[in-house]
Design a protein around this motif. Sequence first.
Motif, mmCIF file in Angstrom:
data_model
loop_
_atom_site.group_PDB
_atom_site.id
_atom_site.type_symbol
_atom_site.label_atom_id
_atom_site.label_comp_id
_atom_site.label_asym_id
_atom_site.label_seq_id
_atom_site.Cartn_x
_atom_site.Cartn_y
_atom_site.Cartn_z
ATOM 1 N N TYR A 7 0.877 -1.117 0.009
ATOM 2 C CA TYR A 7 -0.030 0.148 -0.062
ATOM 3 C C TYR A 7 0.841 1.120 -0.116
ATOM 4 O O TYR A 7 0.525 2.201 -0.754
ATOM 5 C CB TYR A 7 -1.073 -0.048 1.345
ATOM 6 C CG TYR A 7 -1.742 1.160 1.364
ATOM 7 C CD1 TYR A 7 -2.547 1.711 0.218
ATOM 8 C CD2 TYR A 7 -2.493 1.484 2.699
ATOM 9 C CE1 TYR A 7 -3.574 2.667 0.432
ATOM 10 C CE2 TYR A 7 -3.510 2.293 2.663
ATOM 11 C CZ TYR A 7 -3.782 3.060 1.796
ATOM 12 O OH TYR A 7 -4.891 4.247 1.949
ATOM 13 N N LEU A 8 1.964 1.219 0.748
ATOM 14 C CA LEU A 8 2.842 2.369 0.907
ATOM 15 C C LEU A 8 3.300 2.753 -0.594
ATOM 16 O O LEU A 8 3.708 3.622 -0.873
ATOM 17 C CB LEU A 8 3.909 2.141 2.131
ATOM 18 C CG LEU A 8 4.746 3.309 2.244
ATOM 19 C CD1 LEU A 8 4.345 4.563 2.585
ATOM 20 C CD2 LEU A 8 5.990 3.074 3.246
ATOM 21 N N LEU A 9 3.937 1.405 -1.011
ATOM 22 C CA LEU A 9 4.598 1.806 -2.277
ATOM 23 C C LEU A 9 3.462 2.234 -3.532
ATOM 24 O O LEU A 9 3.966 3.276 -4.304
ATOM 25 C CB LEU A 9 5.088 0.471 -2.850
ATOM 26 C CG LEU A 9 5.888 0.248 -4.111
ATOM 27 C CD1 LEU A 9 7.165 1.421 -4.323
ATOM 28 C CD2 LEU A 9 6.363 -1.114 -4.788
ATOM 29 N N GLU A 10 2.327 1.753 -3.378
ATOM 30 C CA GLU A 10 1.547 2.174 -4.020
ATOM 31 C C GLU A 10 0.850 3.860 -4.200
ATOM 32 O O GLU A 10 0.900 4.344 -5.330
ATOM 33 C CB GLU A 10 -0.153 1.443 -3.951
ATOM 34 C CG GLU A 10 -0.886 1.909 -5.121
ATOM 35 C CD GLU A 10 -1.972 1.109 -4.737
ATOM 36 O OE1 GLU A 10 -3.108 1.502 -4.080
ATOM 37 O OE2 GLU A 10 -2.338 0.003 -5.230
ATOM 38 N N LEU A 11 1.124 4.094 -3.031
ATOM 39 C CA LEU A 11 0.954 5.745 -2.727
ATOM 40 C C LEU A 11 2.073 6.401 -3.052
ATOM 41 O O LEU A 11 1.922 7.509 -3.544
ATOM 42 C CB LEU A 11 0.707 5.890 -0.998
ATOM 43 C CG LEU A 11 -0.632 5.131 -0.355
ATOM 44 C CD1 LEU A 11 -0.531 5.644 1.020
ATOM 45 C CD2 LEU A 11 -1.917 5.798 -1.091
ATOM 46 N N LYS A 12 3.166 5.991 -2.969
ATOM 47 C CA LYS A 12 4.719 6.622 -3.320
ATOM 48 C C LYS A 12 4.502 7.006 -4.898
ATOM 49 O O LYS A 12 5.027 7.725 -5.255
ATOM 50 C CB LYS A 12 5.669 6.032 -2.823
ATOM 51 C CG LYS A 12 6.067 6.083 -1.265
ATOM 52 C CD LYS A 12 7.412 5.580 -0.870
ATOM 53 C CE LYS A 12 7.902 5.912 0.474
ATOM 54 N NZ LYS A 12 9.028 5.587 0.932
ATOM 55 N N GLU A 13 4.205 5.789 -5.496
ATOM 56 C CA GLU A 13 3.978 5.644 -6.886
ATOM 57 C C GLU A 13 3.044 6.680 -7.625
ATOM 58 O O GLU A 13 3.264 7.360 -8.611
ATOM 59 C CB GLU A 13 3.873 4.330 -7.606
ATOM 60 C CG GLU A 13 5.103 3.445 -7.463
ATOM 61 C CD GLU A 13 4.687 1.973 -7.792
ATOM 62 O OE1 GLU A 13 3.538 1.682 -7.744
ATOM 63 O OE2 GLU A 13 5.410 1.275 -7.744
#
Length: 619
Positions: free
Chosen positions: A477-483
Amino acid sequence: MATRHVASGRSAVLRAAENYVKWDPNVTTRSAVSKLLDCSTNLDGNLASPGSLELKSMFTGRLKFGTAGLRAPFGPGYNCMNELTVLQTAQGLLSYLKEDVANNVKEKGVVIGYDHRCSSGFTDYDLSSKQFAMVSAAVFASQNVPVYLFPDLVATPLVPFATTRAGAACGIMVTASHNPKDDTGYKLYWGNGAQIISPHDANISRHILENLEPWGRECEGWGGDFGDAVQRVSRPTGEFAGEYFERLRTSLCSDFEGNEGKEPNITYTAMHGVGHAFTKRSFEAFGLSPFVSVSEQQEPDPEFSTVAFPNPEEGEGALKLAMEQADRVGSRVILANDPDADRLAVCEKVGGGWRLFTGNEIGNVLGHWMFKKATKGREDDKRPIAMLASTVSSKFLSSVAAKEGFLFEETLTGFKWMGNRSEELRKQGYNVVFAYEEAIGYCCGDVVKDKDGVSAAAIVAEMVVKLRQEGMTIADYLLELKETYGFYVAKNSYVKILDEQVLEDIFGELRNGGDYLQTINGVKVASVRDLTLGLDSSTEDKKSTLPADPSSQFVTFMMENGAVVSLRTSGTEPKLKYYVEAVGKSEAEGGNVAEALVEGVLNDIIKVKCRGYQLTLPP
């Protein structure tokens, strides 16, 4: 024993020590000072060795009441936490409250809670947070002020909740949060349920100094038993906990029926604090299956026997037992409250190891999660959404706000600023759904106006359940938000500096007489904000939009490459804290820029290697 004669022109230290012996209701601390007086004064009544240095350390100056209240070690004297310094603080607070006619303390009353800390295991003194709560309650009771005294240990968030629920004039929580075991503290909430801000601190401090002598004969006769005084005007507190958990369920739980019976498979540690019983109930309020508790750290233990520092931010050292247990039972997520349960740490199994998310990372995830909660299925709520973060926290949510169209604001460091600002925004019609500070403090919704690790734990657990239904982890989820919103990489830490003059020197060199530092490790500084002086070189009038605080050191450099570097002193510990954040097109790019600036902070600013100061770096 030789008789001490009263000499003319008694020193201030002697007068203070003698008054302490006359006024202190606690026999152990009173006796300790009395013995020191006996062996530290000569027949003329003047100070003499060997105990004079110890007396001077006890009675030269005194604890200063600030916006963070009080925090200090247990012990005798005016520079420590003991029954007399707490009694004097309570008298000063009540004296100030009486001046505030609109607050009407004699009708509204006060809320008082306490944690499990005590000194008996490591000192000769009989002192505890509970005693300090009872002393405070007795001071208010002696003036016929209603007292809502929690009868047992309580998690800190319930005190501001009860303060607003009862309509009390203020709330007092006796706790030192995650400080070492020899400390306790005195945290104050105003009637709005937010921690106090200026000018309350200065006014209370003045009233304390004006009310040092205990009031009335009943004060002289307490002798450590305060029950009778409190019972005269005590009020029931039993309903507050039930109402708090019902508010969590109705306002913060996304789908109670959908959660019921779902197994988040989470390992939880209370870190030897008070959080276990309360976080257990928050899981129940959300309909979640119970967590697996770290039994060795489950019960309140003032010795903090399995951790050197009872602070889940410290990482693997503090969370070692939780990680071992999670591995045994197959948990993929660990939640940890700090000892008074107002903060929350989160770990997740990634590959073969454990990833401890930073306060910023969980703040970014929770902020976006609360945004989704506020916008999904609540089309009838037309209030504009708002979020807050301290100015040393990540700028990630500002990027989310710009893209999603809600209000994001920064405040000065500390929930006292976010709590009071959230109230102002709600009065303006905003739905303030989230506020956080990078030191793992999170406030979700409007149940309280302070950081709350009890509610945050349940929300993260519910998030784990919902993400798993989508085949995702917190890291995913965190990676998705950063992208989507940008790769913000923060590198925050501190150095311990015991010498206050060294701190003054470092910040003096930063300012350089107004010609501030121009580069950090070769990166040019674009603008400077100095919140000690109220300066911001990027504004037209050169004044900061955030209020100045001359009592603390706080300088921020905005770099030409878009990074931000802040340095400030701690309000409660001898630390120089630094915060570095950069944003890049990838994690590696942002991380490389941030690492280079951290190197510059240590070498160009603090100069650990060449200055020769005795600094202690964190592990």
